[in-house]
Scaffold this motif. Structure first.
Motif, PDB file in Angstrom:
ATOM      1  N   ARG A  37       7.827 -29.162 -30.716  1.00 35.14           N
ATOM      2  CA  ARG A  37       7.151 -27.979 -30.205  1.00 35.14           C
ATOM      3  C   ARG A  37       5.966 -28.381 -29.338  1.00 35.14           C
ATOM      4  N   SER A  39       2.434 -27.679 -27.063  1.00 34.24           N
ATOM      5  CA  SER A  39       1.253 -26.853 -27.301  1.00 34.24           C
ATOM      6  C   SER A  39       1.495 -25.459 -26.730  1.00 34.24           C
ATOM      7  N   LEU A  40       0.668 -24.517 -27.168  1.00 34.46           N
ATOM      8  CA  LEU A  40       0.868 -23.136 -26.736  1.00 34.46           C
ATOM      9  C   LEU A  40       0.704 -23.001 -25.220  1.00 34.46           C
ATOM     10  N   TYR A  43       3.658 -24.483 -23.506  1.00 38.44           N
ATOM     11  CA  TYR A  43       4.838 -23.631 -23.706  1.00 38.44           C
ATOM     12  C   TYR A  43       4.826 -22.457 -22.725  1.00 38.44           C
ATOM     13  N   ARG A 205      13.259 -14.634 -34.002  1.00 36.88           N
ATOM     14  CA  ARG A 205      13.010 -15.694 -34.992  1.00 36.88           C
ATOM     15  C   ARG A 205      13.585 -15.309 -36.351  1.00 36.88           C
ATOM     16  N   VAL A 297       3.323 -15.853 -30.412  1.00 37.05           N
ATOM     17  CA  VAL A 297       2.846 -16.953 -31.255  1.00 37.05           C
ATOM     18  C   VAL A 297       3.790 -17.172 -32.432  1.00 37.05           C
ATOM     19  N   TYR A 298       4.246 -16.099 -33.046  1.00 40.38           N
ATOM     20  CA  TYR A 298       5.160 -16.204 -34.183  1.00 40.38           C
ATOM     21  C   TYR A 298       6.459 -16.894 -33.776  1.00 40.38           C
ATOM     22  N   TRP A 300       6.861 -18.954 -31.122  1.00 37.54           N
ATOM     23  CA  TRP A 300       6.538 -20.319 -30.694  1.00 37.54           C
ATOM     24  C   TRP A 300       6.402 -21.274 -31.872  1.00 37.54           C
ATOM     25  N   LYS A 301       5.874 -20.812 -32.985  1.00 37.12           N
ATOM     26  CA  LYS A 301       5.643 -21.686 -34.136  1.00 37.12           C
ATOM     27  C   LYS A 301       6.934 -22.257 -34.709  1.00 37.12           C
ATOM     28  N   ALA A 302       8.077 -21.631 -34.433  1.00 38.45           N
ATOM     29  CA  ALA A 302       9.358 -22.149 -34.946  1.00 38.45           C
ATOM     30  C   ALA A 302      10.216 -22.723 -33.832  1.00 38.45           C
ATOM     31  N   GLU A 303       9.622 -23.049 -32.696  1.00 39.03           N
ATOM     32  CA  GLU A 303      10.365 -23.482 -31.521  1.00 39.03           C
ATOM     33  C   GLU A 303      11.292 -24.663 -31.812  1.00 39.03           C
TER      34      GLU A 303
END
Length: 309
Positions: A37, A39-40, A43, A205, A297-298, A300-303
């Motif tokens: 993953r 960084s934000l 991404y 997700r 964000v939710y 992205w955290k499981a990308e």
């Protein structure tokens, strides 16, 4: 001769012990985790770099959606119109849901509600299957996975804009003619698109790990539709009923009702501000920002987990 035989081997010839710290070994050789993953910020930049793919993918999905039907893309308009006709017969004629709404306003009121709510409903349903329904693409290519739910939400926006042609005809047919207020449709739909995209990311997700969610969501969305005033005016229905004030506020300020009210207010002449809850634009912006940020964000955290296992 004997001295040469007795000489011990050089220290450099001795084999090195195996390195057990694999992370240190990978770092020493410049290796990184495949599919890690980013960084934000990185991404977001990757997603922006795939904007042409997102647009092309949404257009291809929109074209292929009704490719096997004889009427083709006309079903984009026919489906919500048929739903509106059914709701008019059941709720408008049989159940008297027109209470508090002038008779010459109810049809535009109903058609607008069906079209706008379908936009959110379809975005959520498409988002649930965005990852689980495209595993071949997810496993074969490296790209930011958020591209899929975003493209599906964009597909539904394009479908709504196509349907707006029919909605304009309905408005003119019931004597709501174009004026400056119609320009408010653009910011209202833009905020709703951000809200829908956030929901699509959240449920993408969730649906990637729980495929059964796709079977449950139609029931959840149908309940949401009945509570959002698609077929009736919420303030008129709550009038003279012993309903707690907090419940009335929840029903009027729920995001589906907010976005429908804004589009109705923009397009229908006799649907004035008295039908709107206070601070309606602030709530529309708040829902869009909340869903958009939390959903992104939710997701992205499981990308790095999408398409695995």
């Amino acid at each position: 001769m004997s001295q040469a035989l007795d000489t011990p081997p050089a220290a450099s010839a001795r084999p090195e012990p195996p390195e057990t710290d694999l992370a240190a070994l990978a770092a020493r050789h410049g290796l990184t985790v495949s599919g890690a993953r980013p960084s934000l910020g990185a991404y977001v930049r990757q997603l922006w770099g795939r904007r042409h793919f997102i647009l092309a993918f949404s257009q291809a999905k929109l074209t292929a959606q009704y490719s096997k039907a004889k009427l083709g893309q006309l079903w984009q308009v026919a489906t919500p119109l048929l739903n509106a006709a059914v709701y008019f017969f059941i709720f408008g004629l049989l159940l008297g849901a027109r209470r508090g709404i002038p008779s010459d306003v109810y049809v535009p009121f109903l058609v607008t509600g069906v079209f706008v709510f379908t936009f959110t409903q379809s975005s959520v349903l498409a988002g649930v299957r965005a990852i689980s329904g495209n595993l071949g693409l997810v496993r074969a290519l490296h790209f930011p996975r958020a591209s899929l739910p975003v493209s599906f939400a964009l597909q539904q926006l394009q479908q709504l804009l196509f349907s707006m042609i029919v909605l304009v005809v309905v408005m003119i047919g019931f004597k709501s003619y174009p004026d400056a207020s119609w320009l408010l449709v653009a910011p209202a739909l833009a905020l709703q698109f951000v809200f829908n995209t956030g929901l699509a990311l959240i449920f993408a997700r969730m649906g990637s790990k729980t495929p059964d969610l796709a079977q449950l969501m139609p029931f959840v969305l149908r309940t949401w539709m009945y509570a959002s005033g698609v077929m009736f005016s919420i303030p008129a229905m709550l009038e003279d009923k012993n309903v707690p004030a907090w419940l009335a506020d929840v029903l009027q300020w729920n995001p589906a009702a907010i976005y429908m009210d804004l589009v109705r207010f923009a397009l229908i002449d006799k649907y004035d501000s008295s039908y709107l809850p206070p601070h309606v634009w602030a709530f529309a912006l708040g829902w869009a920002v909340l869903a958009g940020v939390v959903g992104f964000v939710y997701f992205w955290k499981a990308e790095e987990r999408y398409g695995r296992g």
